[in-house]
Design a protein around this motif. Sequence first.
Motif, PDB file in Angstrom:
ATOM      1  N   GLN A 179      -8.272  37.820 -24.918  1.00 34.07           N
ATOM      2  CA  GLN A 179      -7.577  38.551 -25.986  1.00 34.07           C
ATOM      3  C   GLN A 179      -8.462  39.619 -26.596  1.00 34.07           C
ATOM      4  OE1 GLN A 179      -5.644  36.046 -29.041  1.00 34.07           O
ATOM      5  NE2 GLN A 179      -5.823  34.430 -27.515  1.00 34.07           N
ATOM      6  N   PHE A 180      -9.748  39.291 -26.724  1.00 32.28           N
ATOM      7  CA  PHE A 180     -10.673  40.262 -27.313  1.00 32.28           C
ATOM      8  C   PHE A 180     -10.755  41.516 -26.438  1.00 32.28           C
ATOM      9  CE2 PHE A 180     -15.025  41.947 -27.958  1.00 32.28           C
ATOM     10  CZ  PHE A 180     -14.896  42.302 -29.295  1.00 32.28           C
ATOM     11  N   VAL A 181     -10.861  41.323 -25.128  1.00 29.56           N
ATOM     12  CA  VAL A 181     -10.932  42.475 -24.219  1.00 29.56           C
ATOM     13  C   VAL A 181      -9.649  43.311 -24.340  1.00 29.56           C
ATOM     14  CG1 VAL A 181     -11.072  43.190 -21.797  1.00 29.56           C
ATOM     15  CG2 VAL A 181     -12.520  41.331 -22.625  1.00 29.56           C
ATOM     16  N   GLU A 182      -8.519  42.614 -24.460  1.00 30.10           N
ATOM     17  CA  GLU A 182      -7.250  43.338 -24.607  1.00 30.10           C
ATOM     18  C   GLU A 182      -7.200  44.122 -25.916  1.00 30.10           C
ATOM     19  OE1 GLU A 182      -6.423  43.325 -21.277  1.00 30.10           O
ATOM     20  OE2 GLU A 182      -4.815  44.222 -22.480  1.00 30.10           O
ATOM     21  N   LEU A 183      -7.775  43.534 -26.968  1.00 30.65           N
ATOM     22  CA  LEU A 183      -7.833  44.216 -28.258  1.00 30.65           C
ATOM     23  C   LEU A 183      -8.701  45.484 -28.158  1.00 30.65           C
ATOM     24  CD1 LEU A 183      -6.964  43.936 -31.258  1.00 30.65           C
ATOM     25  CD2 LEU A 183      -9.147  42.762 -31.664  1.00 30.65           C
ATOM     26  N   VAL A 184      -9.797  45.377 -27.434  1.00 29.67           N
ATOM     27  CA  VAL A 184     -10.653  46.554 -27.228  1.00 29.67           C
ATOM     28  C   VAL A 184      -9.856  47.627 -26.476  1.00 29.67           C
ATOM     29  CG1 VAL A 184     -12.775  47.437 -26.187  1.00 29.67           C
ATOM     30  CG2 VAL A 184     -12.757  45.153 -27.208  1.00 29.67           C
ATOM     31  N   ARG A 185      -9.069  47.171 -25.504  1.00 28.83           N
ATOM     32  CA  ARG A 185      -8.290  48.112 -24.689  1.00 28.83           C
ATOM     33  C   ARG A 185      -7.240  48.831 -25.542  1.00 28.83           C
ATOM     34  NH1 ARG A 185      -7.972  47.633 -19.158  1.00 28.83           N
ATOM     35  NH2 ARG A 185      -8.490  45.424 -19.267  1.00 28.83           N
ATOM     36  N   LEU A 232     -20.028  35.754 -19.988  1.00 26.78           N
ATOM     37  CA  LEU A 232     -20.530  36.929 -20.717  1.00 26.78           C
ATOM     38  C   LEU A 232     -20.601  38.144 -19.784  1.00 26.78           C
ATOM     39  CD1 LEU A 232     -21.617  38.164 -23.324  1.00 26.78           C
ATOM     40  CD2 LEU A 232     -23.921  37.523 -22.579  1.00 26.78           C
ATOM     41  N   ASP A 233     -21.106  37.903 -18.574  1.00 22.08           N
ATOM     42  CA  ASP A 233     -21.192  38.972 -17.576  1.00 22.08           C
ATOM     43  C   ASP A 233     -19.825  39.607 -17.349  1.00 22.08           C
ATOM     44  OD1 ASP A 233     -22.417  40.378 -15.239  1.00 22.08           O
ATOM     45  OD2 ASP A 233     -21.013  39.125 -14.145  1.00 22.08           O
ATOM     46  N   ASP A 234     -18.839  38.781 -17.170  1.00 20.96           N
ATOM     47  CA  ASP A 234     -17.485  39.255 -16.882  1.00 20.96           C
ATOM     48  C   ASP A 234     -16.908  40.028 -18.074  1.00 20.96           C
ATOM     49  OD1 ASP A 234     -14.985  39.269 -15.323  1.00 20.96           O
ATOM     50  OD2 ASP A 234     -14.253  37.977 -16.922  1.00 20.96           O
ATOM     51  N   VAL A 235     -17.049  39.500 -19.274  1.00 19.02           N
ATOM     52  CA  VAL A 235     -16.475  40.137 -20.465  1.00 19.02           C
ATOM     53  C   VAL A 235     -17.133  41.497 -20.715  1.00 19.02           C
ATOM     54  CG1 VAL A 235     -16.338  39.949 -22.988  1.00 19.02           C
ATOM     55  CG2 VAL A 235     -15.701  38.000 -21.546  1.00 19.02           C
ATOM     56  N   LEU A 236     -18.460  41.545 -20.598  1.00 17.92           N
ATOM     57  CA  LEU A 236     -19.161  42.818 -20.836  1.00 17.92           C
ATOM     58  C   LEU A 236     -18.776  43.862 -19.789  1.00 17.92           C
ATOM     59  CD1 LEU A 236     -22.728  41.524 -21.825  1.00 17.92           C
ATOM     60  CD2 LEU A 236     -20.961  42.452 -23.347  1.00 17.92           C
ATOM     61  N   ALA A 237     -18.684  43.440 -18.527  1.00 17.35           N
ATOM     62  CA  ALA A 237     -18.327  44.389 -17.467  1.00 17.35           C
ATOM     63  C   ALA A 237     -16.925  44.946 -17.701  1.00 17.35           C
ATOM     64  CB  ALA A 237     -18.422  43.712 -16.096  1.00 17.35           C
ATOM     65  N   ARG A 238     -15.997  44.085 -18.150  1.00 14.12           N
ATOM     66  CA  ARG A 238     -14.627  44.565 -18.376  1.00 14.12           C
ATOM     67  C   ARG A 238     -14.583  45.544 -19.550  1.00 14.12           C
ATOM     68  NH1 ARG A 238     -12.192  38.837 -18.834  1.00 14.12           N
ATOM     69  NH2 ARG A 238     -10.227  39.778 -19.477  1.00 14.12           N
ATOM     70  N   ILE A 239     -15.265  45.226 -20.650  1.00 10.46           N
ATOM     71  CA  ILE A 239     -15.241  46.114 -21.815  1.00 10.46           C
ATOM     72  C   ILE A 239     -15.872  47.462 -21.473  1.00 10.46           C
ATOM     73  CG2 ILE A 239     -16.194  46.477 -24.140  1.00 10.46           C
ATOM     74  CD1 ILE A 239     -15.942  43.468 -24.604  1.00 10.46           C
ATOM     75  N   ILE A 240     -16.994  47.419 -20.770  1.00  8.32           N
ATOM     76  CA  ILE A 240     -17.771  48.640 -20.565  1.00  8.32           C
ATOM     77  C   ILE A 240     -17.249  49.443 -19.379  1.00  8.32           C
ATOM     78  CG2 ILE A 240     -20.077  49.500 -19.964  1.00  8.32           C
ATOM     79  CD1 ILE A 240     -21.089  47.036 -21.665  1.00  8.32           C
ATOM     80  N   LEU A 241     -17.044  48.770 -18.238  1.00  8.16           N
ATOM     81  CA  LEU A 241     -16.661  49.509 -17.031  1.00  8.16           C
ATOM     82  C   LEU A 241     -15.155  49.731 -16.952  1.00  8.16           C
ATOM     83  CD1 LEU A 241     -19.027  47.873 -14.406  1.00  8.16           C
ATOM     84  CD2 LEU A 241     -19.334  50.043 -15.613  1.00  8.16           C
ATOM     85  N   ASP A 242     -14.371  48.721 -17.277  1.00 10.34           N
ATOM     86  CA  ASP A 242     -12.926  48.856 -17.107  1.00 10.34           C
ATOM     87  C   ASP A 242     -12.296  49.601 -18.286  1.00 10.34           C
ATOM     88  OD1 ASP A 242     -13.506  47.353 -14.923  1.00 10.34           O
ATOM     89  OD2 ASP A 242     -12.604  45.504 -15.646  1.00 10.34           O
ATOM     90  N   VAL A 243     -12.715  49.248 -19.515  1.00  8.92           N
ATOM     91  CA  VAL A 243     -12.118  49.890 -20.685  1.00  8.92           C
ATOM     92  C   VAL A 243     -12.911  51.139 -21.092  1.00  8.92           C
ATOM     93  CG1 VAL A 243     -11.304  49.532 -23.048  1.00  8.92           C
ATOM     94  CG2 VAL A 243     -11.324  47.616 -21.445  1.00  8.92           C
ATOM     95  N   GLY A 244     -14.238  51.118 -20.863  1.00 13.86           N
ATOM     96  CA  GLY A 244     -15.032  52.305 -21.158  1.00 13.86           C
ATOM     97  C   GLY A 244     -15.525  52.400 -22.592  1.00 13.86           C
ATOM     98  N   VAL A 245     -15.702  51.255 -23.253  1.00 11.03           N
ATOM     99  CA  VAL A 245     -16.219  51.254 -24.626  1.00 11.03           C
ATOM    100  C   VAL A 245     -17.653  50.704 -24.615  1.00 11.03           C
ATOM    101  CG1 VAL A 245     -15.955  50.187 -26.909  1.00 11.03           C
ATOM    102  CG2 VAL A 245     -13.951  51.053 -25.692  1.00 11.03           C
ATOM    103  N   PRO A 246     -18.601  51.399 -25.247  1.00  9.04           N
ATOM    104  CA  PRO A 246     -19.983  50.897 -25.265  1.00  9.04           C
ATOM    105  C   PRO A 246     -20.130  49.659 -26.155  1.00  9.04           C
ATOM    106  CG  PRO A 246     -19.827  52.891 -26.574  1.00  9.04           C
ATOM    107  CD  PRO A 246     -18.485  52.705 -25.919  1.00  9.04           C
ATOM    108  N   VAL A 247     -21.152  48.869 -25.873  1.00  5.90           N
ATOM    109  CA  VAL A 247     -21.402  47.618 -26.594  1.00  5.90           C
ATOM    110  C   VAL A 247     -22.837  47.596 -27.106  1.00  5.90           C
ATOM    111  CG1 VAL A 247     -21.599  45.097 -26.345  1.00  5.90           C
ATOM    112  CG2 VAL A 247     -19.711  46.306 -25.229  1.00  5.90           C
TER     113      VAL A 247
END
Lengths: 381, 381
Positions: free
Chosen positions: A30-36, A63-78
């Motif tokens: 849900q968090f990744v979707e919220l970022v999206r 953690l690896d999966d969540v960070l990769a999705r936020i940064i690479l798939d959605v394109g938001v820095p962390v």
Amino acid sequence: MRFLHTADWHLGRLFHARSLIEDQAYILDQFVELVRTERPDAVLIAGDVYDRAVPPPEAVALLDDVLARIILDVGVPVVLIAGNHDSAQRLEFGARLMQSQGLHVAGCTSATPACVSLHDAHGEVRLYALPYAEPAVVRDALGAELPTHEAALCAQLDAIRASHPAGVRSVVVGHAFVVGGAVSESERPLSVGGSGAVAAQAFQGFDLVALGHLHRPQTLDGRVHYAGSLLKYSLSECGHDKSVSMIELGADGSVQITPMPLRPLRDLRIVEGALAELIAAAADDARRDDYVYARLTDTGALLDPMAKLRQAYPNALAVERTVLARGGVAGDAARRLREQSTGELFASFFREVADAELDDGQRGALEQVLAGMAAAQRESA
Amino acid sequence: MRFLHTADWHLGRLFHARSLIEDQAYILDQFVELVRTERPDAVLIAGDVYDRAVPPPEAVALLDDVLARIILDVGVPVVLIAGNHDSAQRLEFGARLMQSQGLHVAGCTSATPACVSLHDAHGEVRLYALPYAEPAVVRDALGAELPTHEAALCAQLDAIRASHPAGVRSVVVGHAFVVGGAVSESERPLSVGGSGAVAAQAFQGFDLVALGHLHRPQTLDGRVHYAGSLLKYSLSECGHDKSVSMIELGADGSVQITPMPLRPLRDLRIVEGALAELIAAAADDARRDDYVYARLTDTGALLDPMAKLRQAYPNALAVERTVLARGGVAGDAARRLREQSTGELFASFFREVADAELDDGQRGALEQVLAGMAAAQRESA
């Protein structure tokens, strides 16, 4: 500029011997979707991303999966810092290599803290990432005598202020216990003996302070903000409204904070009543899968109440007999013992055996030993 | 196209209770310098980069530093796979985020192995990264029954061959025990019961096979190459010439391998003689700081020979009394016991107690239990 602020994920945490990894993966989806959908300018993760220095492999993979999705798939820095539960060195693996992709990890403390520069229509914003560190670690990094958490934090913030350009908005991402904050049972104390607390005034001059450590979402001084933990990690948190925080930083440095609730796979609840009543009530309970802690009011003997409760609430965590917990002197004494710190317990043991109070020297030696044990336990945990 | 091939760094290894991290950092400084001067098209690290699934924090920091220097400072890409000592999931943290920077990490086994495509004047070269995996893990990934290491590896290689375009040069980076390879004492067997060995013919059709696992640098079939370990990690390796390997892959897929020796901070040596002679000889020994294992030929009583030896050789590891080690039946029996695997030891115990040999079913059950224990030990190590 908009930040999505979260903290205290405690990935890999066990609760009453149950792994919460499935719950953590569920809510992080849900968090990744919220970022999206929200597309903030950055995601801020303010420490205790793992529950212990050596997290289980499935927590590392999550953690690896969540960070990769936020940064690479959605394109938001962390921006991600280490908390007191994380291993500074382990968390920092790959930091230099991942930085240009948009993952800014600050694990180890250095004389010049990591600074991330972002821009919006109103100009620059500088984010300073201050990982949690024991005063002794900060002392080594800065080369100054810093006896307390407050002194250590102030020295780091002074160093930042000295080089921060006037007129540029500033954000600190940190992990600390600020005086006046409301505590929960699942936070590991930062300091044995002292509280490890720092005054909110220490952060004077910074526009926004995005913190981790305290598990209840809360704001002090209008701009010193705890996003709170991802999930309820202790019974004391049953009444919390957990959320992540959308923070809007205005052109003038003003701060507006909006809680964004996420929906857990299973809630954590305390139910109270006679065992038979609780079991009967479960039939109409749409959330029977919640983590349930039962306070049983029955006064007579009960045969394996946990097994019976689990047939109604499959994820029941534990039962407590209120008649035993509350009844009489023995219950009170046990409760008092549970509320005492290791230092207090040792002091009463010493009193019992030596028929004397600890003097200042002995107390100091005890605190040193306990702090050393706590540090060693953190690393080997 | 030129590759610098290395393997079996075993970062974080303890040897006779001594941490080798200083030695590892020293020799890896030379390795980074070699990459800087030689500028290969890629660095290949063929597994066992760590000595155990949960390496100490200083080993994590060392790997982080070395990879960042090779990739960001020198600008050479790295292909890194997990060996049987590494934790597949832990090693893979950040892999997606680091890939575009030039760090290609393959930790977990998947149905389609990681493929890195590089180009030179003669066209494309495809590098396939095949991390070490137990047959059961490969079976789960590929969905086929694969009882042995050889069957598991062949299934993975078949899948690669099926999609590899004709006329394109191919490299496999793997971690395996190839039949005919010379073993050392510091390699952890891949299989309990069976040897876990695979035939060199399994790699047929690939131009170059860059392997890790065996600690002696060696080449089988002209193009199946072990770079060997970074340092001497057991007494059986005293006679090894350790090196990393520069491999030139020609336009026609031909392979030319050149060993590139590195100079360790301290060598590992066995010295033999009477204690007094050894101590006297140390005075003229320019390499007194080496790790020294002493075989003492003295026949009489010796008072704390280790302490005396350490005054001459400060990094002496251990002493052995040849008169005790070689003398008589007891010494022989102890030696034989040390050479037996856990499975063999259990079989003789069973013979002793039950007055019968293990039957096939019992032997199979034993092997399963031992394999399970070995897997659990690897993860918790």
